[in-house]
Scaffold this motif. Sequence first.
Motif, PDB file in Angstrom:
ATOM      1  N   ASP A 225       0.808  -1.230   0.000  1.00 31.54           N
ATOM      2  CA  ASP A 225       0.000   0.000   0.000  1.00 31.54           C
ATOM      3  C   ASP A 225       0.835   1.271   0.000  1.00 31.54           C
ATOM      4  O   ASP A 225       0.329   2.350   0.290  1.00 31.54           O
ATOM      5  N   GLN A 226       2.107   1.172  -0.323  1.00 33.02           N
ATOM      6  CA  GLN A 226       2.962   2.352  -0.416  1.00 33.02           C
ATOM      7  C   GLN A 226       2.498   3.208  -1.579  1.00 33.02           C
ATOM      8  O   GLN A 226       2.165   2.694  -2.643  1.00 33.02           O
ATOM      9  N   GLY A 227       2.478   4.521  -1.371  1.00 37.59           N
ATOM     10  CA  GLY A 227       2.064   5.443  -2.418  1.00 37.59           C
ATOM     11  C   GLY A 227       3.153   6.424  -2.782  1.00 37.59           C
ATOM     12  O   GLY A 227       3.986   6.789  -1.944  1.00 37.59           O
ATOM     13  N   TYR A 228       3.145   6.835  -4.035  1.00 38.65           N
ATOM     14  CA  TYR A 228       4.082   7.828  -4.553  1.00 38.65           C
ATOM     15  C   TYR A 228       3.282   8.786  -5.420  1.00 38.65           C
ATOM     16  O   TYR A 228       2.232   8.444  -5.936  1.00 38.65           O
ATOM     17  N   TYR A 229       3.817  10.009  -5.592  1.00 39.73           N
ATOM     18  CA  TYR A 229       3.160  10.945  -6.490  1.00 39.73           C
ATOM     19  C   TYR A 229       4.187  11.724  -7.287  1.00 39.73           C
ATOM     20  O   TYR A 229       5.337  11.852  -6.889  1.00 39.73           O
ATOM     21  N   LYS A 230       3.721  12.208  -8.418  1.00 39.32           N
ATOM     22  CA  LYS A 230       4.481  13.159  -9.220  1.00 39.32           C
ATOM     23  C   LYS A 230       3.488  13.909 -10.094  1.00 39.32           C
ATOM     24  O   LYS A 230       2.357  13.470 -10.293  1.00 39.32           O
ATOM     25  N   TRP A 231       3.912  15.045 -10.584  1.00 39.10           N
ATOM     26  CA  TRP A 231       3.049  15.859 -11.427  1.00 39.10           C
ATOM     27  C   TRP A 231       3.152  15.401 -12.867  1.00 39.10           C
ATOM     28  O   TRP A 231       4.235  15.117 -13.356  1.00 39.10           O
ATOM     29  N   LEU A 232       2.017  15.354 -13.545  1.00 42.77           N
ATOM     30  CA  LEU A 232       1.998  15.010 -14.959  1.00 42.77           C
ATOM     31  C   LEU A 232       2.141  16.247 -15.838  1.00 42.77           C
ATOM     32  O   LEU A 232       2.570  16.157 -16.976  1.00 42.77           O
ATOM     33  N   ASN A 233       1.743  17.374 -15.323  1.00 46.38           N
ATOM     34  CA  ASN A 233       1.975  18.623 -16.030  1.00 46.38           C
ATOM     35  C   ASN A 233       2.591  19.613 -15.044  1.00 46.38           C
ATOM     36  O   ASN A 233       2.515  19.420 -13.838  1.00 46.38           O
ATOM     37  N   HIS A 234       3.190  20.630 -15.560  1.00 43.56           N
ATOM     38  CA  HIS A 234       3.988  21.523 -14.719  1.00 43.56           C
ATOM     39  C   HIS A 234       3.112  22.325 -13.767  1.00 43.56           C
ATOM     40  O   HIS A 234       2.343  23.174 -14.173  1.00 43.56           O
TER      41      HIS A 234
END
Length: 150
Positions: free
Chosen positions: A102-111
Motif C-alpha cells: 500500500d505504499q504510495g508515490y506521487y508526481k506531477w503530470l503537467n507543470h
Amino acid sequence: MNHNLQDFIAERAEYLAVMYLTRRNDLVTERMKSADYGFDILVTILRDNLPTGRVFGVEVKAQDTAISNLQEISQSITQKTTEYLHNVPFTLCLLLFTIEDDQGYYKWLNHVIVDSNQVYLQWHSLDENGIRQIVDDVNAWYDAKSHFAA
C-alpha cells in the motif's frame, strides 16, 4: 495477470487514493466515471467548508509488487496517457500505489510547480507531508495564475 485481477488492483488503488486524499477535511474527491481514459479523480480544495474553485485531477496507477525502480515506472507511462495533458486546464497529479504494501508515490503530470528550482517530474512519497505538498503546489499554481491574469 488476468483481466479481473488487473481490474481489482486498479479499483483498489483508486480507493487508496481517495482514502489518502480525504484524510484532509479540505479536500473533496469525485471519482470520474470515464476512468478508462483521462484522469480518475477530480479533487476540489475547500476553504471554510466551501469550494474555492481550485481543482486538480488525479490519475491513479497501481502495481501488484513492490517497486524497485521508480524511473522504470515513469518510462512505462504510455504516450496515450500523456497526450491529453496539453488540453487539461488544471494541474494533474499521478498517484502510484504498490498493492503489496500500500505504499504510495506521487508526481506531477503537467507543470504545477511555480518555483523553477523545484523539479516537478520527480517521484515523492505519498504520506501526510506529500498530500500537504500537493495542496500547497496546487494553491501556488492558482495564486500564480491569478497574479498573471491581473
